[in-house]
Design an enzyme around this catalytic site. Structure first.
Site, PDB file in Angstrom:
ATOM      1  N   ASP A  15      31.835 -56.696 -21.768  1.00 16.40           N
ATOM      2  CA  ASP A  15      32.306 -56.851 -23.053  1.00 16.40           C
ATOM      3  C   ASP A  15      31.316 -58.121 -23.598  1.00 16.40           C
ATOM      4  OD1 ASP A  15      33.650 -57.260 -25.366  1.00 16.40           O
ATOM      5  OD2 ASP A  15      35.637 -57.937 -24.264  1.00 16.40           O
ATOM      6  N   ASP A  57      30.608 -53.093 -28.714  1.00 15.14           N
ATOM      7  CA  ASP A  57      30.120 -54.189 -27.775  1.00 15.14           C
ATOM      8  C   ASP A  57      30.940 -54.161 -26.519  1.00 15.14           C
ATOM      9  OD1 ASP A  57      33.016 -54.578 -28.656  1.00 15.14           O
ATOM     10  OD2 ASP A  57      32.687 -56.730 -29.095  1.00 15.14           O
ATOM     11  N   GLU A  58      31.447 -52.848 -26.189  1.00  9.00           N
ATOM     12  CA  GLU A  58      32.226 -52.673 -24.859  1.00  9.00           C
ATOM     13  C   GLU A  58      32.126 -51.334 -24.305  1.00  9.00           C
ATOM     14  OE1 GLU A  58      37.151 -53.442 -23.626  1.00  9.00           O
ATOM     15  OE2 GLU A  58      36.382 -53.356 -25.705  1.00  9.00           O
TER      16      GLU A  58
END
Length: 473
Positions: free
Chosen positions: A11, A105-106
């Site tokens: 993350d 983003d993950e």
């Protein structure tokens, strides 16, 4: 059931805001809020400095401004964020073929499937190397969680924030989960959480104590059994490799409803061009053009048109979107517009006979009307009868946070605009905090620019030297 902690969850830390701070030296260490800046805007991401004041994602922007009036408020630059995300996902795919992106983003990674980890020691080494590589390539930090299943890996990455790494050791999972609130488990939203609370269950440990029968009675068989298994730290969900893209689309929400039909048409044309840019960036084409319109009363309409073959031609997409718009009543006002393309393919089917067919149809029509075709035609006289409406002059918009370039002062970004003026701070990711200048919004020396890379690429190493990468300070 897997026992080694070889599932990794990454993350990126405050991704959008961190990218803005990295690209704007004057904002480093300061409160930054990214999101829609109008009266209907919400916070997409905020920096950790802004969270001290109580600002958080999904908060109305007006509330954020009250909590942190001195923060920098910027609109998102999704083009930049996607570039960084592609770099990060590329690093993840170097670890394993099984990468499951959840957002820009993950992502989850199955390290065992890639042969990069098989026990605690190798998993820790892989996690540390990944964090170092992300910092070197993007200049940003990410938090890494390692565990034997996806649920625990995500919990571990939350505990690692910001800029950390946490590994949940096998055998400690139930003790770790027991005191946590039930909302920590996947699939437990506000409604399920309230239902469990009314049943006297507030923590994961209390779910485990309640037993299967009680969970099934409260939530039904499927949900109850799944939740009970997770409370015992059992999560059999596999890491699923990235699925094929099914559609490409763009949309904009407007701070003030658009009533002018000409403006609506212009916005649809602009969105069509942006959609094609994204389509070409992914090296795709598509057959079905989709128009999305959300009107003043929040009613949402979608219209679509399927072409004879896939295309990535901006003119074709613009024309199709314009035809779809003609069938939509926008007199009451429009608050959101979107253009998308579905039925994707990795090639473009060119209609090689389109021009010839169009010419033949035009000549046939001319003959039917009794008009000469070819050399005998007099198109000039017909053209003189056409009265073209002048295109409306649209004032250039300078959005806070977006990149610009000035012929004299170089690269910078918009700090704000209004009353016919735009304020720009001139700085780059590897410069010192820059100076501020104000210009007229129509200054001919000022133009929009593409974002600069956060980390400057190093020249190729000389023979005998190893490659090296390091982030900007």
């Amino acid at each position: 059931m897997r026992t080694a902690p070889t599932i990794l969850h990454l993350d990126m830390d405050a991704f959008f805001a961190s990218a803005e701070q990295a690209s704007k030296p004057s904002l480093r260490g300061k409160a930054v809020v990214v999101g829609g800046l109008g009266p209907r805007g919400v916070v997409s991401t905020c920096s950790y400095e802004a969270r001290v004041f109580g600002v958080h994602s999904a908060m109305p922007m007006a509330q954020a401004r009250r909590l942190a009036p001195n923060a920098a408020y910027l609109v998102p630059r999704f083009g930049l964020y996607r570039q960084i995300s592609e770099q990060v996902m590329g690093l993840l795919r170097e670890l394993s073929p099984l990468v499951e992106p959840l957002s820009l983003d993950e992502a989850f990674v199955d390290l065992e499937a890639g042969g990069t980890a098989w026990d605690e020691t190798s998993a820790l080494l892989a996690g540390k190397k990944l964090r170092d590589d992300i910092l070197a390539v993007t200049g940003l930090t990410g938090s890494v969680g390692l565990a034997a299943c996806k649920m625990l890996a995500k919990i571990a990455s939350e505990q690692a924030k910001p800029d950390g790494l946490v590994l949940i050791e096998p055998g400690t999972e139930r003790a770790l989960l027991a005191p946590m609130p039930v909302r920590i488990l996947p699939g437990v939203g506000p409604a399920t959480g309230d239902h469990l609370r009314r049943g006297g269950i507030n923590t994961v440990g209390e779910i485990a104590e309640a037993g299967e029968d009680e969970l099934v009675r409260l939530l039904g068989k499927a949900h109850g059994l799944a939740l009970y298994a997770m409370a015992l730290a059992h999560d059999e969900r596999p890491v699923v490799a990235e699925r094929d893209t099914k559609s490409v689309s763009v949309e904009d929400t407007y701070d003030v409803d658009i009533h002018d039909r000409v403006r609506v048409r212009m916005e649809v044309q602009r969105l069509a061009d942006r959609c094609v840019q994204r389509l070409r960036g992914a090296q795709l084409s598509g057959r079905t053009i989709v128009l999305k319109v959300r009107r003043y009363d929040f009613s949402t309409l979608t219209r679509s048109e399927t072409l004879r073959g896939p295309t990535d031609d901006p003119a074709v997409v613009r024309e199709a979107a314009a035809r779809l718009l003609e069938a939509v009543d926008t007199t009451g006002g429009v608050r959101l517009l979107g253009v998308g393309v579905t039925g994707l393919a990795d090639y473009t089917q060119e209609d090689l006979f389109a021009q010839a067919q169009a010419q033949a149809e035009a000549e046939a029509q001319a003959a039917a009307d009794g008009e000469p075709a070819g050399l005998g035609a007099e198109p000039v006289a017909a053209a003189e009868e056409v009265v073209e409406e002048p295109e409306p002059v649209v004032e250039r918009q300078w959005r806070a946070g977006h990149d610009v370039r000035h012929v004299e002062f170089g690269h910078g970004w918009v700090q704000g605009s209004g009353l016919g003026r735009v304020t720009v701070r001139f700085e780059t990711p590897d410069s010192a905090p820059g100076r501020v200048k104000t210009f007229r919004v129509d200054d001919p020396g000022l133009e929009r620019a593409e974002p600069l890379p956060l980390v400057a690429p190093f020249p190729a190493p000389l023979e005998g030297e190893g490659s090296r990468r390091s982030p900007r300070p």
